[in-house]
Motif scaffolding. Structure first.
Motif, mmCIF file in Angstrom:
data_model
loop_
_atom_site.group_PDB
_atom_site.id
_atom_site.type_symbol
_atom_site.label_atom_id
_atom_site.label_comp_id
_atom_site.label_asym_id
_atom_site.label_seq_id
_atom_site.Cartn_x
_atom_site.Cartn_y
_atom_site.Cartn_z
ATOM 1 N N GLU B 1 0.841 -1.198 0.000
ATOM 2 C CA GLU B 1 0.000 0.000 0.000
ATOM 3 C C GLU B 1 0.879 1.251 0.000
ATOM 4 O OE1 GLU B 1 -2.226 0.508 3.569
ATOM 5 O OE2 GLU B 1 -3.342 2.239 2.816
ATOM 6 N N VAL B 2 0.564 2.167 -0.890
ATOM 7 C CA VAL B 2 1.291 3.442 -0.939
ATOM 8 C C VAL B 2 0.859 4.289 0.252
ATOM 9 C CG1 VAL B 2 1.627 5.544 -2.252
ATOM 10 C CG2 VAL B 2 1.446 3.349 -3.453
ATOM 11 N N GLN B 3 1.820 4.767 1.024
ATOM 12 C CA GLN B 3 1.480 5.446 2.269
ATOM 13 C C GLN B 3 2.523 6.489 2.651
ATOM 14 O OE1 GLN B 3 0.932 2.631 5.468
ATOM 15 N NE2 GLN B 3 -0.356 4.002 6.654
ATOM 16 N N LEU B 4 2.031 7.570 3.248
ATOM 17 C CA LEU B 4 2.885 8.597 3.849
ATOM 18 C C LEU B 4 2.402 8.800 5.273
ATOM 19 C CD1 LEU B 4 2.900 11.185 0.912
ATOM 20 C CD2 LEU B 4 4.779 9.662 1.562
ATOM 21 N N VAL B 5 3.336 8.788 6.228
ATOM 22 C CA VAL B 5 2.972 8.953 7.629
ATOM 23 C C VAL B 5 3.854 10.031 8.242
ATOM 24 C CG1 VAL B 5 2.765 7.860 9.881
ATOM 25 C CG2 VAL B 5 2.249 6.543 7.818
ATOM 26 N N GLU B 6 3.203 11.128 8.661
ATOM 27 C CA GLU B 6 3.929 12.243 9.274
ATOM 28 C C GLU B 6 4.034 12.072 10.781
ATOM 29 O OE1 GLU B 6 1.233 14.017 5.974
ATOM 30 O OE2 GLU B 6 1.120 12.523 7.554
ATOM 31 N N SER B 21 8.805 14.837 10.359
ATOM 32 C CA SER B 21 9.250 13.722 9.531
ATOM 33 C C SER B 21 8.069 13.140 8.782
ATOM 34 C CB SER B 21 9.877 12.619 10.394
ATOM 35 O OG SER B 21 10.991 13.088 11.107
ATOM 36 N N CYS B 22 8.363 12.533 7.647
ATOM 37 C CA CYS B 22 7.341 11.856 6.849
ATOM 38 C C CYS B 22 7.957 10.552 6.354
ATOM 39 C CB CYS B 22 6.923 12.735 5.681
ATOM 40 S SG CYS B 22 5.865 11.920 4.471
ATOM 41 N N ALA B 23 7.382 9.431 6.770
ATOM 42 C CA ALA B 23 7.866 8.116 6.360
ATOM 43 C C ALA B 23 7.049 7.624 5.175
ATOM 44 C CB ALA B 23 7.751 7.137 7.519
ATOM 45 N N ALA B 24 7.737 7.281 4.101
ATOM 46 C CA ALA B 24 7.082 6.821 2.877
ATOM 47 C C ALA B 24 7.216 5.310 2.741
ATOM 48 C CB ALA B 24 7.699 7.503 1.666
ATOM 49 N N SER B 25 6.192 4.687 2.196
ATOM 50 C CA SER B 25 6.246 3.257 1.939
ATOM 51 C C SER B 25 5.348 2.904 0.764
ATOM 52 C CB SER B 25 5.823 2.469 3.180
ATOM 53 O OG SER B 25 4.511 2.799 3.573
ATOM 54 N N GLY B 26 5.639 1.760 0.134
ATOM 55 C CA GLY B 26 4.788 1.266 -0.938
ATOM 56 C C GLY B 26 5.109 1.821 -2.317
ATOM 57 N N PHE B 27 6.120 2.670 -2.434
ATOM 58 C CA PHE B 27 6.535 3.190 -3.735
ATOM 59 C C PHE B 27 8.021 3.529 -3.699
ATOM 60 C CE2 PHE B 27 6.898 7.802 -2.899
ATOM 61 C CZ PHE B 27 6.195 7.919 -1.701
ATOM 62 N N THR B 28 8.593 3.754 -4.880
ATOM 63 C CA THR B 28 10.016 4.063 -4.978
ATOM 64 C C THR B 28 10.217 5.538 -4.670
ATOM 65 O OG1 THR B 28 10.228 2.343 -6.678
ATOM 66 C CG2 THR B 28 12.071 3.865 -6.408
ATOM 67 N N PHE B 29 10.531 5.797 -3.422
ATOM 68 C CA PHE B 29 10.563 7.162 -2.886
ATOM 69 C C PHE B 29 11.461 8.079 -3.712
ATOM 70 C CE2 PHE B 29 10.013 10.316 0.307
ATOM 71 C CZ PHE B 29 11.249 10.846 0.649
ATOM 72 N N ILE B 113 -0.681 11.603 -3.545
ATOM 73 C CA ILE B 113 -0.637 10.857 -2.292
ATOM 74 C C ILE B 113 -0.354 11.841 -1.163
ATOM 75 C CG2 ILE B 113 0.415 8.980 -0.989
ATOM 76 C CD1 ILE B 113 -1.055 8.030 -3.492
ATOM 77 N N TRP B 114 -1.187 11.790 -0.122
ATOM 78 C CA TRP B 114 -1.073 12.664 1.037
ATOM 79 C C TRP B 114 -1.025 11.819 2.303
ATOM 80 C CZ3 TRP B 114 -2.247 18.244 0.853
ATOM 81 C CH2 TRP B 114 -2.523 18.711 -0.440
ATOM 82 N N GLY B 115 -0.265 12.295 3.286
ATOM 83 C CA GLY B 115 -0.350 11.688 4.597
ATOM 84 C C GLY B 115 -1.569 12.221 5.336
ATOM 85 N N GLN B 116 -1.726 11.813 6.586
ATOM 86 C CA GLN B 116 -2.840 12.280 7.397
ATOM 87 C C GLN B 116 -2.515 13.550 8.148
ATOM 88 O OE1 GLN B 116 -6.163 11.293 7.558
ATOM 89 N NE2 GLN B 116 -5.383 10.387 5.655
ATOM 90 N N GLY B 117 -1.254 13.962 8.129
ATOM 91 C CA GLY B 117 -0.884 15.229 8.728
ATOM 92 C C GLY B 117 -0.397 15.112 10.157
ATOM 93 N N THR B 118 0.404 16.097 10.566
ATOM 94 C CA THR B 118 0.861 16.224 11.939
ATOM 95 C C THR B 118 0.637 17.670 12.365
ATOM 96 O OG1 THR B 118 2.700 15.789 13.483
ATOM 97 C CG2 THR B 118 3.298 16.693 11.330
ATOM 98 N N MET B 119 0.059 17.851 13.536
ATOM 99 C CA MET B 119 -0.365 19.180 13.992
ATOM 100 C C MET B 119 0.761 19.918 14.690
ATOM 101 S SD MET B 119 -2.958 21.151 13.923
ATOM 102 C CE MET B 119 -2.975 22.860 14.494
ATOM 103 N N VAL B 120 0.966 21.155 14.268
ATOM 104 C CA VAL B 120 1.935 22.037 14.903
ATOM 105 C C VAL B 120 1.183 23.217 15.506
ATOM 106 C CG1 VAL B 120 3.865 23.621 14.493
ATOM 107 C CG2 VAL B 120 3.803 21.386 13.346
ATOM 108 N N THR B 121 1.368 23.433 16.794
ATOM 109 C CA THR B 121 0.726 24.545 17.482
ATOM 110 C C THR B 121 1.808 25.426 18.084
ATOM 111 O OG1 THR B 121 -1.180 23.163 18.024
ATOM 112 C CG2 THR B 121 -0.917 25.217 19.256
#
Lengths: 107, 124
Positions: B1-6, B21-29, B113-121
């Motif tokens: 599965e193609v995925q991005l995780v922040e 950070s953003c970790a990529a998987s499922g494709f040739t980064f 392809i988008w990750g789900q995001g990481t919140m910065v406050t």
């Protein structure tokens, strides 16, 4: 910098009806225009790129048209899952940029 | 599965720093230009930065130029955003996003392809 505008701000539509969303660029972007759908709490989802090409897995009821400065996203028959915010993006020139969005809600 | 995780978001005081950070998987980064896009609470999408496949080209929005630095580690399939001099107006959900087109050059493109995001406050 190219400025993107979208109209209307909010579009109220009944399920099964057609929705037409507009996007305008302050200068020509050719066909380097994409459309995204975003639902609450979710990441944006690519619908259309190169103005009229549907992204993988996007239903045929979504279609895009236009070139230069005027673009349209049409949803031919709105389904319940289509109520969301829609953004356009130009990627003809740096910086790439998004329009302010159109919210499609239930009439 | 193609995925991005922040990851890496959080609460920081004005003037502080964070590294996303953003970790990529499922494709040739290393075949894809990568990007950061942010969304302030209740607001629209704002492109932040892009980096080419080899890191030879980078672009920044004027709003973050001189304060943020984008980088990538192709061996580790990861994208980063070093954020210094943070301001209240940087408060947002930060997404990493992949472009549609594979190319060894810098690509300005749609984001498929988008990750789900990481919140910065940023708040005192």
């Amino acid at each position: 910098e190219i400025v993107m505008t979208q109209s209307p701000v909010t579009l109220s539509v009944s399920p099964g009806e057609r929705a037409t969303l507009a996007c305008r660029a302050s200068q020509s972007v050719g066909i380097s225009l994409a459309w995204y759908q975003q639902k609450p709490g979710q990441a944006p989802r690519l619908l259309i790129y190169l103005a009229s090409i549907r992204a993988t897995g996007i239903p045929a009821r979504f279609s895009g048209s236009g070139s230069g400065t005027e673009f349209t996203l049409t949803i031919s028959s709105l389904q319940s899952e289509d109520f969301a915010v829609y953004y356009c993006q130009q990627y003809n020139n740096w910086p790439t940029g998004f329009g302010p969005g159109t919210k499609v809600d239930i009439k | 599965e193609v995925q991005l995780v922040e990851s890496g978001g959080g609460l920081v005081k004005p003037g502080g720093s964070l590294r996303l950070s953003c970790a990529a998987s499922g494709f040739t980064f290393d075949y894809y230009t990568m990007n950061w896009v942010r969304q302030a609470p209740g607001k629209g999408l704002e492109w932040v930065s892009s980096i080419s496949t080899s890191s030879s080209s980078v672009y920044y929005a004027d709003s973050v130029k001189g304060r943020f630095t984008i980088s990538r580690d192709n061996a580790g399939n990861s994208l980063f955003l070093q954020m210094n001099g943070l301001r209240a107006e940087d408060t947002a959900l930060y997404y990493c996003a992949r472009v549609v087109t594979q190319d060894t050059a810098m690509v300005i493109d749609a984001f498929d392809i988008w990750g789900q995001g990481t919140m910065v406050t940023v708040s005192s």
